[in-house]
Design a protein around this motif. Structure first.
Motif, PDB file in Angstrom:
ATOM      1  N   MET A   1      36.839  41.246  35.579  1.00  0.00           N
ATOM      2  CA  MET A   1      37.934  41.632  36.479  1.00  0.00           C
ATOM      3  C   MET A   1      37.527  42.833  37.349  1.00  0.00           C
ATOM      4  SD  MET A   1      41.839  41.779  35.256  1.00  0.00           S
ATOM      5  CE  MET A   1      42.054  43.478  35.043  1.00  0.00           C
ATOM      6  N   ALA A   2      37.895  42.790  38.617  1.00  0.00           N
ATOM      7  CA  ALA A   2      37.478  43.877  39.524  1.00  0.00           C
ATOM      8  C   ALA A   2      38.229  45.165  39.189  1.00  0.00           C
ATOM      9  CB  ALA A   2      37.779  43.460  40.963  1.00  0.00           C
ATOM     10  N   LYS A   3      37.468  46.289  39.208  1.00  0.00           N
ATOM     11  CA  LYS A   3      38.076  47.605  38.897  1.00  0.00           C
ATOM     12  C   LYS A   3      38.978  48.038  40.046  1.00  0.00           C
ATOM     13  CE  LYS A   3      35.410  50.641  35.962  1.00  0.00           C
ATOM     14  NZ  LYS A   3      34.449  51.743  36.033  1.00  0.00           N
ATOM     15  N   THR A   4      40.223  48.550  39.739  1.00  0.00           N
ATOM     16  CA  THR A   4      41.071  49.064  40.840  1.00  0.00           C
ATOM     17  C   THR A   4      40.767  50.550  41.020  1.00  0.00           C
ATOM     18  OG1 THR A   4      42.777  49.406  39.219  1.00  0.00           O
ATOM     19  CG2 THR A   4      43.006  47.456  40.607  1.00  0.00           C
ATOM     20  N   ALA A   5      40.774  51.017  42.271  1.00  0.00           N
ATOM     21  CA  ALA A   5      40.480  52.439  42.539  1.00  0.00           C
ATOM     22  C   ALA A   5      41.630  53.306  42.027  1.00  0.00           C
ATOM     23  CB  ALA A   5      40.327  52.616  44.057  1.00  0.00           C
ATOM     24  N   PRO A   6      41.303  54.513  41.414  1.00  0.00           N
ATOM     25  CA  PRO A   6      42.388  55.364  40.927  1.00  0.00           C
ATOM     26  C   PRO A   6      43.318  55.768  42.072  1.00  0.00           C
ATOM     27  CG  PRO A   6      40.268  56.515  40.817  1.00  0.00           C
ATOM     28  CD  PRO A   6      39.991  55.118  41.234  1.00  0.00           C
ATOM     29  N   ARG A   7      44.646  55.850  41.700  1.00  0.00           N
ATOM     30  CA  ARG A   7      45.605  56.191  42.757  1.00  0.00           C
ATOM     31  C   ARG A   7      45.460  57.657  43.142  1.00  0.00           C
ATOM     32  NH1 ARG A   7      51.379  54.235  41.014  1.00  0.00           N
ATOM     33  NH2 ARG A   7      50.801  55.484  39.223  1.00  0.00           N
ATOM     34  N   ARG A   8      45.861  57.971  44.385  1.00  0.00           N
ATOM     35  CA  ARG A   8      45.723  59.346  44.872  1.00  0.00           C
ATOM     36  C   ARG A   8      46.525  60.334  44.005  1.00  0.00           C
ATOM     37  NH1 ARG A   8      43.672  60.604  49.945  1.00  0.00           N
ATOM     38  NH2 ARG A   8      44.857  62.513  50.009  1.00  0.00           N
ATOM     39  N   SER A   9      47.746  59.874  43.560  1.00  0.00           N
ATOM     40  CA  SER A   9      48.594  60.786  42.771  1.00  0.00           C
ATOM     41  C   SER A   9      47.940  61.100  41.416  1.00  0.00           C
ATOM     42  CB  SER A   9      49.976  60.175  42.567  1.00  0.00           C
ATOM     43  OG  SER A   9      49.847  58.931  41.938  1.00  0.00           O
ATOM     44  N   ASP A  10      47.254  60.085  40.828  1.00  0.00           N
ATOM     45  CA  ASP A  10      46.565  60.338  39.554  1.00  0.00           C
ATOM     46  C   ASP A  10      45.418  61.318  39.749  1.00  0.00           C
ATOM     47  OD1 ASP A  10      48.260  58.665  38.332  1.00  0.00           O
ATOM     48  OD2 ASP A  10      46.928  56.913  38.358  1.00  0.00           O
ATOM     49  N   GLN A  11      44.712  61.117  40.892  1.00  0.00           N
ATOM     50  CA  GLN A  11      43.584  62.018  41.174  1.00  0.00           C
ATOM     51  C   GLN A  11      44.072  63.462  41.304  1.00  0.00           C
ATOM     52  OE1 GLN A  11      41.982  60.190  44.685  1.00  0.00           O
ATOM     53  NE2 GLN A  11      40.128  59.546  43.616  1.00  0.00           N
ATOM     54  N   LEU A  12      45.215  63.591  42.003  1.00  0.00           N
ATOM     55  CA  LEU A  12      45.780  64.930  42.214  1.00  0.00           C
ATOM     56  C   LEU A  12      46.185  65.559  40.874  1.00  0.00           C
ATOM     57  CD1 LEU A  12      46.520  66.807  44.586  1.00  0.00           C
ATOM     58  CD2 LEU A  12      48.863  65.974  44.366  1.00  0.00           C
ATOM     59  N   ALA A  13      46.845  64.728  40.020  1.00  0.00           N
ATOM     60  CA  ALA A  13      47.288  65.234  38.713  1.00  0.00           C
ATOM     61  C   ALA A  13      46.092  65.691  37.882  1.00  0.00           C
ATOM     62  CB  ALA A  13      48.072  64.153  37.975  1.00  0.00           C
ATOM     63  N   ASP A  14      44.988  64.899  37.937  1.00  0.00           N
ATOM     64  CA  ASP A  14      43.776  65.275  37.190  1.00  0.00           C
ATOM     65  C   ASP A  14      43.227  66.605  37.687  1.00  0.00           C
ATOM     66  OD1 ASP A  14      43.974  63.032  35.740  1.00  0.00           O
ATOM     67  OD2 ASP A  14      42.413  61.889  36.788  1.00  0.00           O
ATOM     68  N   LYS A  15      43.222  66.736  39.014  1.00  0.00           N
ATOM     69  CA  LYS A  15      42.675  67.961  39.619  1.00  0.00           C
ATOM     70  C   LYS A  15      43.504  69.178  39.179  1.00  0.00           C
ATOM     71  CE  LYS A  15      39.623  69.721  42.252  1.00  0.00           C
ATOM     72  NZ  LYS A  15      38.279  69.704  41.673  1.00  0.00           N
ATOM     73  N   VAL A  16      44.871  68.992  39.238  1.00  0.00           N
ATOM     74  CA  VAL A  16      45.764  70.108  38.874  1.00  0.00           C
ATOM     75  C   VAL A  16      45.525  70.507  37.424  1.00  0.00           C
ATOM     76  CG1 VAL A  16      48.185  70.746  38.459  1.00  0.00           C
ATOM     77  CG2 VAL A  16      47.545  69.608  40.578  1.00  0.00           C
ATOM     78  N   SER A  17      45.413  69.500  36.518  1.00  0.00           N
ATOM     79  CA  SER A  17      45.247  69.872  35.100  1.00  0.00           C
ATOM     80  C   SER A  17      43.860  70.475  34.855  1.00  0.00           C
ATOM     81  CB  SER A  17      45.526  68.689  34.164  1.00  0.00           C
ATOM     82  OG  SER A  17      44.510  67.755  34.303  1.00  0.00           O
ATOM     83  N   GLU A  18      42.877  70.070  35.668  1.00  0.00           N
ATOM     84  CA  GLU A  18      41.537  70.664  35.505  1.00  0.00           C
ATOM     85  C   GLU A  18      41.577  72.148  35.898  1.00  0.00           C
ATOM     86  OE1 GLU A  18      37.229  70.487  37.670  1.00  0.00           O
ATOM     87  OE2 GLU A  18      38.508  68.758  37.937  1.00  0.00           O
ATOM     88  N   VAL A  19      42.236  72.418  37.058  1.00  0.00           N
ATOM     89  CA  VAL A  19      42.321  73.812  37.531  1.00  0.00           C
ATOM     90  C   VAL A  19      43.151  74.647  36.553  1.00  0.00           C
ATOM     91  CG1 VAL A  19      43.176  75.303  39.385  1.00  0.00           C
ATOM     92  CG2 VAL A  19      42.008  73.179  39.947  1.00  0.00           C
ATOM     93  N   THR A  20      44.297  74.078  36.088  1.00  0.00           N
ATOM     94  CA  THR A  20      45.157  74.808  35.147  1.00  0.00           C
ATOM     95  C   THR A  20      44.373  75.156  33.881  1.00  0.00           C
ATOM     96  OG1 THR A  20      46.923  73.373  35.924  1.00  0.00           O
ATOM     97  CG2 THR A  20      47.453  74.766  34.052  1.00  0.00           C
ATOM     98  N   GLY A  21      43.608  74.180  33.386  1.00  0.00           N
ATOM     99  CA  GLY A  21      42.808  74.408  32.181  1.00  0.00           C
ATOM    100  C   GLY A  21      41.813  75.526  32.389  1.00  0.00           C
ATOM    101  N   LYS A  22      41.175  75.534  33.580  1.00  0.00           N
ATOM    102  CA  LYS A  22      40.163  76.572  33.872  1.00  0.00           C
ATOM    103  C   LYS A  22      40.815  77.954  33.908  1.00  0.00           C
ATOM    104  CE  LYS A  22      36.279  74.491  36.235  1.00  0.00           C
ATOM    105  NZ  LYS A  22      35.830  74.013  37.520  1.00  0.00           N
ATOM    106  N   VAL A  23      41.981  78.012  34.620  1.00  0.00           N
ATOM    107  CA  VAL A  23      42.678  79.313  34.744  1.00  0.00           C
ATOM    108  C   VAL A  23      43.119  79.800  33.370  1.00  0.00           C
ATOM    109  CG1 VAL A  23      44.739  80.459  35.665  1.00  0.00           C
ATOM    110  CG2 VAL A  23      43.433  78.914  37.107  1.00  0.00           C
ATOM    111  N   GLN A  24      43.738  78.901  32.581  1.00  0.00           N
ATOM    112  CA  GLN A  24      44.266  79.314  31.273  1.00  0.00           C
ATOM    113  C   GLN A  24      43.155  79.646  30.277  1.00  0.00           C
ATOM    114  OE1 GLN A  24      47.142  76.316  30.101  1.00  0.00           O
ATOM    115  NE2 GLN A  24      48.763  77.666  30.866  1.00  0.00           N
ATOM    116  N   GLY A  25      41.954  79.108  30.530  1.00  0.00           N
ATOM    117  CA  GLY A  25      40.849  79.403  29.620  1.00  0.00           C
ATOM    118  C   GLY A  25      40.073  80.640  30.057  1.00  0.00           C
ATOM    119  N   SER A  26      40.450  81.223  31.220  1.00  0.00           N
ATOM    120  CA  SER A  26      39.651  82.336  31.741  1.00  0.00           C
ATOM    121  C   SER A  26      39.958  83.633  30.993  1.00  0.00           C
ATOM    122  CB  SER A  26      39.941  82.535  33.231  1.00  0.00           C
ATOM    123  OG  SER A  26      41.248  83.012  33.383  1.00  0.00           O
ATOM    124  N   GLN A  27      38.989  84.549  31.084  1.00  0.00           N
ATOM    125  CA  GLN A  27      39.152  85.836  30.385  1.00  0.00           C
ATOM    126  C   GLN A  27      40.298  86.633  30.995  1.00  0.00           C
ATOM    127  OE1 GLN A  27      35.583  88.179  30.390  1.00  0.00           O
ATOM    128  NE2 GLN A  27      36.467  89.761  29.081  1.00  0.00           N
TER     129      GLN A  27
END
Ligand code: HEM
Length: 260
Positions: A1-27
Motif C-alpha cells: 500500500m502506498a504511504k500517505t504523506a504526514p499531514r501539515r497539522s501533525d508535522q506542526l504538532a511534532d515540531k511544537v512538542s520537540e521544541v517544548t521538550g528541548k526548552v523544558q529539558g534545558s538548564q
C-alpha cells in the motif's frame, strides 16, 4: 500500500512538542522551576510531587498544609490584616504614579501638586485614591489590632507577633504623617510645625530630635526633602521587612488563633 504523506497539522504538532521538550529539558528552564513543579518535564501526580509543589512554591508556602476550619471563615478575621496589606500595595502603586509628577523642593512641591490635579491625566483621581487609601489603612490596621485583641491572639505563643504588629501600627501612622507634609500647603506646614514642636519636648534629646527631623532649626526645603525620603523610601522599606516577619510568624505560630 502506498504511504500517505504526514499531514501539515501533525508535522506542526511534532515540531511544537520537540521544541517544548528541548526548552523544558534545558538548564535555564530547570533553574527557574524547582523539582516537583508541574512545569517540569515528566511531572507525575504522585504524593511526593504534590508535597514538593507546596514546599517549593512561595505562595502555597504562606499557608500551612492543614488549615483550621474556623481560620478560613471571613467572619473570624474579617480579613482586616489582608485588607491592610492590600491597601499598602495599593498605596505603593498609586504612590509611584505620583512620584513621576512631584519634585520635593519648597519652590516646586505645591505647584507640582496643583499641576497634578489640573493638568495631569488621571492625576486628581490617583491623588485622591492615594489619600483615601492612606486614611483607610490607618482605620483597617487599627480595627485589625482590635480584632486580634478581642480574640486574645496577643497571648502566647503570639506575643512577639503582637509587638511586631505594634511596630507596624507606628510605621502606618508615620507614613501618613510624613505624607501630610508633601503638598507643602498651609495645612501641611502647620501640622508639621506642631508635630516637630511636640517631638522637641522629648526628654534629654528633644532639641536634637527636632533638629534631625527639620534638617535645621526651622521648617524649610531641607525638612521637605527629609520627610520625602522618609515617606517614599525608608518607612516603606522597614514596613515591608516587618510585614514579612509578621506573616512568617502568623504561619510559624500555628496559623490563626482560636476559635474562641
Ligand atoms: C500594616 C499593618 C498590618 C498588616 C498588613 C497585618 C497583616 C496581618 C495578616 C494578613 C494577618 C493574618 C490574619 C488576619 O488577617 O487577621 C495578621 C495576623 C495578626 N496580626 Fe497583623 N497586620 C498588621 C498590623 C498589626 C497590628 C497593629 C497588630 C497588633 C498590635 C497585629 C497583630 C497581629 C497578630 C497577633 C496576628 C495573629 C492573629 C491570630 O492569630 O488570630 N497586626 N496580621
Amino acid at each position: 500500500m502506498a504511504k500517505t504523506a504526514p499531514r501539515r497539522s501533525d508535522q506542526l504538532a511534532d515540531k511544537v512538542s520537540e521544541v517544548t521538550g528541548k526548552v523544558q529539558g534545558s538548564q535555564a528552564w530547570n533553574s527557574i522551576f524547582r523539582p516537583g513543579s508541574i512545569f517540569r518535564k515528566g511531572y507525575t501526580d504522585s504524593p511526593r510531587n504534590r508535597s514538593y509543589v507546596i514546599m517549593n512554591s512561595v505562595l502555597y508556602h504562606l499557608h500551612p498544609v492543614k488549615v483550621k476550619r474556623h481560620a478560613v471563615k471571613v467572619s473570624y478575621t474579617l480579613c482586616l490584616g489582608g485588607l491592610s496589606f492590600f491597601l499598602f500595595i495599593h498605596l505603593t502603586v498609586t504612590g509611584i504614579f505620583l512620584m513621576f509628577f512631584y519634585r520635593p523642593t519648597a519652590a516646586q512641591a505645591w505647584d507640582d501638586i496643583y499641576a497634578l490635579e489640573t493638568a495631569v491625566a488621571f492625576g486628581l483621581l490617583v491623588r485622591n485614591m492615594h489619600r483615601w487609601a492612606a486614611h483607610l489603612m490607618v482605620i483597617s490596621v487599627f480595627l485589625h489590632m482590635a480584632r486580634v485583641f478581642y480574640h486574645g491572639a496577643y497571648k502566647p505563643p503570639r506575643e512577639f507577633n503582637w509587638v511586631i504588629g505594634v511596630m507596624l501600627l507606628q510605621f502606618t501612622l508615620l507614613l501618613s504623617f510624613t505624607g501630610y507634609l508633601l503638598p507643602w500647603d498651609q495645612l501641611a506646614l502647620w501640622a508639621v510645625t506642631v508635630g516637630t514642636n511636640m517631638m522637641g519636648y522629648t526628654p534629654v534629646f528633644g532639641k536634637q530630635v527636632r533638629f534631625v527631623l527639620l534638617g535645621g532649626f526651622e521648617i524649610g526645603s531641607d525638612t521637605l526633602l527629609r520627610w520625602y525620603v522618609l515617606h517614599v523610601l525608608m518607612l516603606p522599606f522597614v514596613t515591608v521587612i516587618f510585614m514579612a516577619i509578621h506573616f512568617w510568624r502568623v504561619r510559624k505560630d500555628g496559623g490563626i488563633s482560636g476559635p474562641l
